[in-house]
Design a protein around this motif. Structure first.
Motif, PDB file in Angstrom:
ATOM      1  N   ALA A  75       3.010  -0.742  11.760  1.00 34.95           N
ATOM      2  CA  ALA A  75       3.191   0.424  10.891  1.00 34.95           C
ATOM      3  C   ALA A  75       3.035   1.663  11.763  1.00 34.95           C
ATOM      4  N   CYS A  77       2.664   5.826  11.596  1.00 37.78           N
ATOM      5  CA  CYS A  77       2.408   6.945  10.687  1.00 37.78           C
ATOM      6  C   CYS A  77       2.357   8.241  11.492  1.00 37.78           C
ATOM      7  N   GLU A 103      -5.756   4.714   6.202  1.00 38.90           N
ATOM      8  CA  GLU A 103      -4.759   4.820   5.130  1.00 38.90           C
ATOM      9  C   GLU A 103      -3.606   3.853   5.360  1.00 38.90           C
ATOM     10  N   ALA A 104      -3.110   3.786   6.597  1.00 39.72           N
ATOM     11  CA  ALA A 104      -1.983   2.899   6.894  1.00 39.72           C
ATOM     12  C   ALA A 104      -2.371   1.433   6.712  1.00 39.72           C
ATOM     13  N   GLN A 106      -4.639   0.240   4.732  1.00 49.19           N
ATOM     14  CA  GLN A 106      -4.760  -0.026   3.297  1.00 49.19           C
ATOM     15  C   GLN A 106      -3.402  -0.143   2.624  1.00 49.19           C
ATOM     16  N   ASP A 107      -2.467   0.724   3.020  1.00 48.56           N
ATOM     17  CA  ASP A 107      -1.137   0.722   2.410  1.00 48.56           C
ATOM     18  C   ASP A 107      -0.349  -0.533   2.751  1.00 48.56           C
ATOM     19  N   HIS A 108      -0.452  -0.981   4.001  1.00 46.08           N
ATOM     20  CA  HIS A 108       0.412  -2.069   4.470  1.00 46.08           C
ATOM     21  C   HIS A 108      -0.251  -3.441   4.405  1.00 46.08           C
ATOM     22  N   TRP A 109      -1.562  -3.508   4.700  1.00 48.37           N
ATOM     23  CA  TRP A 109      -2.230  -4.811   4.753  1.00 48.37           C
ATOM     24  C   TRP A 109      -3.604  -4.723   4.096  1.00 48.37           C
ATOM     25  N   PRO A 110      -3.653  -4.558   2.804  1.00 50.87           N
ATOM     26  CA  PRO A 110      -4.956  -4.445   2.131  1.00 50.87           C
ATOM     27  C   PRO A 110      -5.807  -5.707   2.246  1.00 50.87           C
ATOM     28  N   TRP A 153     -13.660   0.179   5.363  1.00 51.35           N
ATOM     29  CA  TRP A 153     -13.193  -0.753   6.389  1.00 51.35           C
ATOM     30  C   TRP A 153     -14.305  -1.085   7.373  1.00 51.35           C
TER      31      TRP A 153
END
Length: 314
Positions: A75, A77, A103-104, A106-110, A153
């Motif tokens: 990802a 950003c 943030e990235a 969480q958005d892509h691989w929670p 995290w």
């Protein structure tokens, strides 16, 4: 004792899957390659494009090619890392980077269990020397932790016992390219002056400096952890928000400890030494109910509200 990169990862037990912060430089390139080899299919990567230099697009291109080669999901950003007035460029970039990484991820691989960073033993020494040069207290002298929690995290630095030169040699042995950040040679930055001028002198005079400095940082971190426990206990007695009368009854050292802990734990603000001293001086003058207290700390103000203190952002 310093370790090889492979030894460091052999002792690293992250939750799976996890995210590697990938800048494209030597350190994060080596970390990603080694992790992808050790935990195939369990590694993801995030690249933060700061947009602060012309080479930024080259870093992104390298990261995309590397992740494609390793079959690692990536990802990318873009962030605005320009400093606010009075903020150092390094601090602004660091804060923007950490926020973007969380943030990235969480958005892509929670489902990821943590975020892994590539700082190594030389980075740790540089951090300690910068703290010393600024007259830092225990939190600064503790330098960088190997593991901590932030923004929901788990964060890890598995290479803190690996010398920077060994990381690069690991890449050369495998014929793996990386991108060199042109700002690393700019000695207007304190960290770069330390890297270019101080570390070679230390290696000449004190060959084991990485190990001994790391022990000192660990001792400082342990002492700070105990102080944090004490501060939390005393703050519970003082109350939230802190009661002025209870604060005034504390010794100066304990009062300073509790004020720092309150501002950091409740408001994510770290007062400077001068701000903390002024706050304590104003508390000492709070002998009447009508005495006003108003002091700039971080991005807000500590104010008196009746019988308690409060901090409010600007």
């Amino acid at each position: 004792m310093t370790q090889s990169l492979d030894q460091a990862l052999a002792g690293f037990s992250p939750g799976l899957p996890f995210v590697v912060a990938l800048s494209g430089g030597a350190d994060s390139t080596a970390l990603l390659c080694a992790c992808a080899e050790r935990w195939p299919g369990q590694v993801r990567a995030v690249h933060v494009h700061h947009g602060l230099q012309a080479a930024a697009d080259g870093f992104e291109s390298h990261c995309r090619q590397l992740c494609a080669q390793l079959h690692v999901p990536l990802a990318v950003c873009h962030v605005d890392a320009r400093p606010a007035p009075g903020q150092s460029p390094e601090d602004a970039a660091r804060r923007a980077r950490y926020a973007a990484l969380a943030e990235a991820a969480q958005d892509h691989w929670p489902d990821a269990k943590g975020i892994v960073l590539a700082q190594h033993a030389d980075d740790q020494v540089e951090t300690l020397l910068i703290a010393l040069s600024r007259g830092a207290g225990l939190p600064g002298l503790a330098s960088m932790p190997a593991h901590w929690a932030r923004a929901g995290w788990q964060w890890h630095r598995p290479l803190l016992q690996v010398a920077g030169a060994d990381v690069r040699q690991w890449l050369r042995d495998r014929g793996q390219a990386w991108v060199e950040d042109p700002t690393n040679s700019d000695e207007q930055f304190t960290r770069n002056r330390i890297r270019a001028q101080v570390l070679p002198a230390l290696a000449q005079a004190l060959p084991a400096f990485r190990d001994t400095f790391a022990r000192s940082a660990a001792h400082a971190a342990q002492a700070q952890a105990l102080l944090d426990e004490l501060a939390a206990e005393v703050l519970e007695q003082v109350g939230l928000p802190p009661a002025i009368a209870a604060l005034r009854a504390l010794s100066p050292a304990r009062q300073a400890l509790v004020l720092r802990h309150w501002l950091k734990s409740q408001h994510q603000v770290t007062p400077s030494t001068a701000q903390l001293q002024e706050l304590q001086a104003q508390l000492a003058d709070c002998t009447t109910r009508g005495h006003r207290l108003h002091l700039k700390v971080g991005g807000g103000f500590v104010r008196r509200e009746g019988d308690v203190l409060n901090w409010q952002p600007v």
